[in-house]
Motif scaffolding. Structure first.
Motif, short mmCIF file in Angstrom:
data_model
loop_
_atom_site.label_atom_id
_atom_site.label_comp_id
_atom_site.label_asym_id
_atom_site.label_seq_id
_atom_site.Cartn_x
_atom_site.Cartn_y
_atom_site.Cartn_z
N ILE A 207 0.84 -1.20 0.00
CA ILE A 207 0.00 0.00 0.00
C ILE A 207 0.87 1.25 0.00
CG2 ILE A 207 -1.64 1.33 1.37
CD1 ILE A 207 -2.89 -1.31 2.25
N ILE A 208 1.93 1.25 0.82
CA ILE A 208 2.82 2.42 0.89
C ILE A 208 3.52 2.64 -0.44
CG2 ILE A 208 4.91 3.32 1.98
CD1 ILE A 208 4.03 1.88 4.54
N LEU A 209 4.07 1.58 -1.02
CA LEU A 209 4.78 1.72 -2.29
C LEU A 209 3.83 2.10 -3.41
CD1 LEU A 209 7.19 -1.35 -2.06
CD2 LEU A 209 7.78 1.06 -1.80
N SER A 210 2.59 1.57 -3.38
CA SER A 210 1.62 1.90 -4.43
C SER A 210 1.15 3.35 -4.34
CB SER A 210 0.42 0.96 -4.35
OG SER A 210 0.81 -0.38 -4.53
N SER A 211 1.18 3.92 -3.14
CA SER A 211 0.75 5.31 -2.98
C SER A 211 1.85 6.30 -3.35
CB SER A 211 0.30 5.55 -1.54
OG SER A 211 1.36 5.32 -0.63
N VAL A 212 3.10 5.84 -3.42
CA VAL A 212 4.21 6.73 -3.77
C VAL A 212 4.22 7.03 -5.26
CG1 VAL A 212 6.73 6.94 -3.84
CG2 VAL A 212 5.61 6.01 -1.81
N VAL A 213 3.98 6.02 -6.10
CA VAL A 213 3.98 6.18 -7.55
C VAL A 213 2.57 6.00 -8.08
CG1 VAL A 213 6.36 5.38 -7.76
CG2 VAL A 213 4.49 3.73 -7.87
N GLU A 214 2.35 6.50 -9.28
CA GLU A 214 1.05 6.30 -9.92
C GLU A 214 0.95 4.85 -10.39
OE1 GLU A 214 -1.66 8.08 -13.60
OE2 GLU A 214 0.32 8.91 -13.16
N PRO A 215 0.02 4.09 -9.85
CA PRO A 215 0.01 2.65 -10.15
C PRO A 215 -0.43 2.36 -11.57
CG PRO A 215 -1.91 3.25 -8.84
CD PRO A 215 -1.06 4.48 -8.95
N ASN A 216 0.17 1.36 -12.16
CA ASN A 216 -0.29 0.78 -13.41
C ASN A 216 0.06 -0.71 -13.39
OD1 ASN A 216 2.47 0.45 -14.33
ND2 ASN A 216 2.43 2.62 -14.90
N PHE A 217 -0.20 -1.40 -14.44
CA PHE A 217 -0.02 -2.86 -14.45
C PHE A 217 1.41 -3.25 -14.13
CE2 PHE A 217 0.88 -6.91 -16.46
CZ PHE A 217 -0.22 -7.68 -16.14
N TRP A 218 2.38 -2.62 -14.80
CA TRP A 218 3.78 -3.02 -14.64
C TRP A 218 4.36 -2.55 -13.31
CZ3 TRP A 218 4.89 -6.77 -17.67
CH2 TRP A 218 4.30 -6.85 -18.93
N TRP A 219 3.95 -1.37 -12.84
CA TRP A 219 4.39 -0.93 -11.53
C TRP A 219 3.89 -1.88 -10.45
CZ3 TRP A 219 8.05 1.72 -9.49
CH2 TRP A 219 8.63 2.80 -10.14
N LEU A 220 2.62 -2.24 -10.51
CA LEU A 220 2.06 -3.17 -9.52
C LEU A 220 2.76 -4.53 -9.59
CD1 LEU A 220 -1.77 -2.45 -9.71
CD2 LEU A 220 -0.23 -1.96 -7.81
N LEU A 221 3.06 -4.96 -10.80
CA LEU A 221 3.75 -6.25 -10.95
C LEU A 221 5.13 -6.21 -10.30
CD1 LEU A 221 3.66 -9.08 -12.21
CD2 LEU A 221 4.64 -8.09 -14.28
N GLY A 222 5.87 -5.12 -10.54
CA GLY A 222 7.20 -5.00 -9.95
C GLY A 222 7.16 -4.88 -8.44
N ILE A 223 6.20 -4.09 -7.92
CA ILE A 223 6.12 -3.91 -6.48
C ILE A 223 5.71 -5.22 -5.79
CG2 ILE A 223 4.81 -2.73 -4.67
CD1 ILE A 223 4.65 -0.31 -6.54
N THR A 224 4.76 -5.92 -6.37
CA THR A 224 4.32 -7.18 -5.77
C THR A 224 5.40 -8.25 -5.86
OG1 THR A 224 2.10 -6.60 -6.58
CG2 THR A 224 2.40 -8.80 -5.71
N LEU A 225 6.21 -8.19 -6.92
CA LEU A 225 7.28 -9.17 -7.09
C LEU A 225 8.32 -9.07 -5.98
CD1 LEU A 225 8.44 -11.38 -8.93
CD2 LEU A 225 9.58 -9.58 -10.24
N LEU A 226 8.46 -7.89 -5.37
CA LEU A 226 9.44 -7.72 -4.29
C LEU A 226 9.17 -8.65 -3.11
CD1 LEU A 226 9.70 -3.80 -4.17
CD2 LEU A 226 11.36 -5.41 -5.13
N PHE A 227 7.92 -9.08 -2.94
CA PHE A 227 7.57 -9.89 -1.77
C PHE A 227 7.07 -11.28 -2.13
CE2 PHE A 227 6.89 -5.42 -0.79
CZ PHE A 227 7.62 -5.27 0.38
#
Length: 355
Positions: A207-227
């Protein structure tokens, strides 16, 4: 005459034995009728969603007008071509344009005449409108067709889940192989890092990382991949720790074979047996992650088709139960199919089950 097969004959038998093992596992999977039916059903649903534009769209698939062919799905045409009065993109839902086209030709329309972002301005009641003949599952609070948004949302969810499962599996299998093969200090340090990383509140971090950048498909994929990459590390690491002291591995090392070849050619195929049985469950968890983020408002951009966003609308509009029920049925059906497929794959790869 010697009864011991030569080295060349042994090498020729190995591919055949591997093919026989794969066929045997497929036969085991087919014996689980529930898993087989779920696999076919999930494949049909996902295959149809890939052609969502041909199923739900506000533009016709093909237009035949004045002896010429037009494909509005792939190209925007001016309404002047169809006898309109303005040089703008054609609105094929406009009754005037429909009359002009039908006067000199015809058009092939999708079964659902709405795209995921098409607003129906001719609703019989204020939005969210209940199901009608035009909107089979009703509309959401902005007048958009629920059935169209479900089809597009299902496609995005499955594609996101497949992408996340693929990338997280590559990372998890690779890192688990390195840990298990080399062991020692590298394994110890990496295990302590994983303990710290896995102890973080994953959902809050997303949630914190998604609120820092404007979310889109690839951003969400990269952020979720971290965990999400840690799901297969433990399984692959255990298999490599067990297999690295086998005789054939020690013999390959003594012969001077490269470590990368030993890891990914000789040990990895055995480790993949246990890793593959986890993939359907990882896919289900990936779909749930995207749905949760969309439900909380930290997922796909505003206006994107999403199962989580539809669930959030159902929560905010309790007087419109078709919103929550439709999203819940699709999400529950998808996860149930994946769970049953995963059970079938797990049984097929279970070494305790005899052929």
């Amino acid at each position: 005459m010697s009864l011991v097969p030569s080295a060349g004959a042994a090498n020729k038998q190995v591919p055949g034995a591997r093919v026989a093992r794969h066929l045997n596992r497929w036969e085991r999977f087919k014996k689980n009728k529930r898993a087989l039916v779920c696999l076919w059903l999930f494949g049909i649903l996902f295959g149809l969603s890939l052609f969502a534009e041909c199923i739900a769209h506000d533009k016709p698939i093909v237009v035949r007008y004045a002896g010429k062919w037009y494909v509005p799905l792939f190209h925007d045409y001016s309404e002047l071509i169809f006898g309109g009065e303005f040089d703008i993109h054609t609105d094929y839902r406009d009754p005037y344009i429909r009359e002009r086209i039908e006067a000199k030709g015809w058009m092939l329309k999708p079964p659902i005449g709405f795209s995921y972002d098409t607003i129906n301005y001719n609703l019989p009641s204020p939005a969210p409108s209940p199901p009608t003949r035009e909107n089979l599952l009703g509309t959401d609070d902005r007048g958009r067709d629920v059935a169209a948004r479900l089809i597009y949302g299902f496609r995005i969810s499955v594609l996101f889940g497949l992408s996340l499962t693929l990338f997280s599996s590559i990372m998890g299998i690779g890192l688990g192989a390195l840990q298990g093969y080399y062991g020692g200090r590298f394994d110890l340090i990496f295990q302590r890092f994983m303990e710290v990383w896995s102890g973080m509140p994953t959902l809050f971090m997303l949630i914190i990382l998604s609120s820092v950048v404007e979310p889109n498909f690839w951003w969400l994929l990269g952020i979720t991949l971290l965990f999400s990459w840690m799901s297969l590390v433990g399984v692959v690491r255990a298999e490599f720790l067990r297999a690295r002291n086998f005789e054939y591995v020690l013999a390959a090392r003594a012969m001077g074979m490269k470590h990368s070849r030993i890891m990914f050619v000789h040990i990895l195929p055995n480790a993949m047996t246990s890793a593959l049985s986890y993939l359907p469950f990882i896919l289900g968890g990936s779909i749930t992650t995207l749905t949760s983020l969309d439900f909380l408002g930290f997922g796909m951009p505003v206006g994107s088709p999403s199962l989580g966003e539809l669930l959030a609308q159902g929560k905010a509009n309790l007087h419109a139960p078709w919103l929550g029920i439709a999203a819940f049925v699709i999400l529950g059906l998808t996860l149930s199919l994946l769970v049953f497929i995963g059970e079938g794959v797990r049984d097929a790869f279970d070494p305790r089950r005899k052929p």
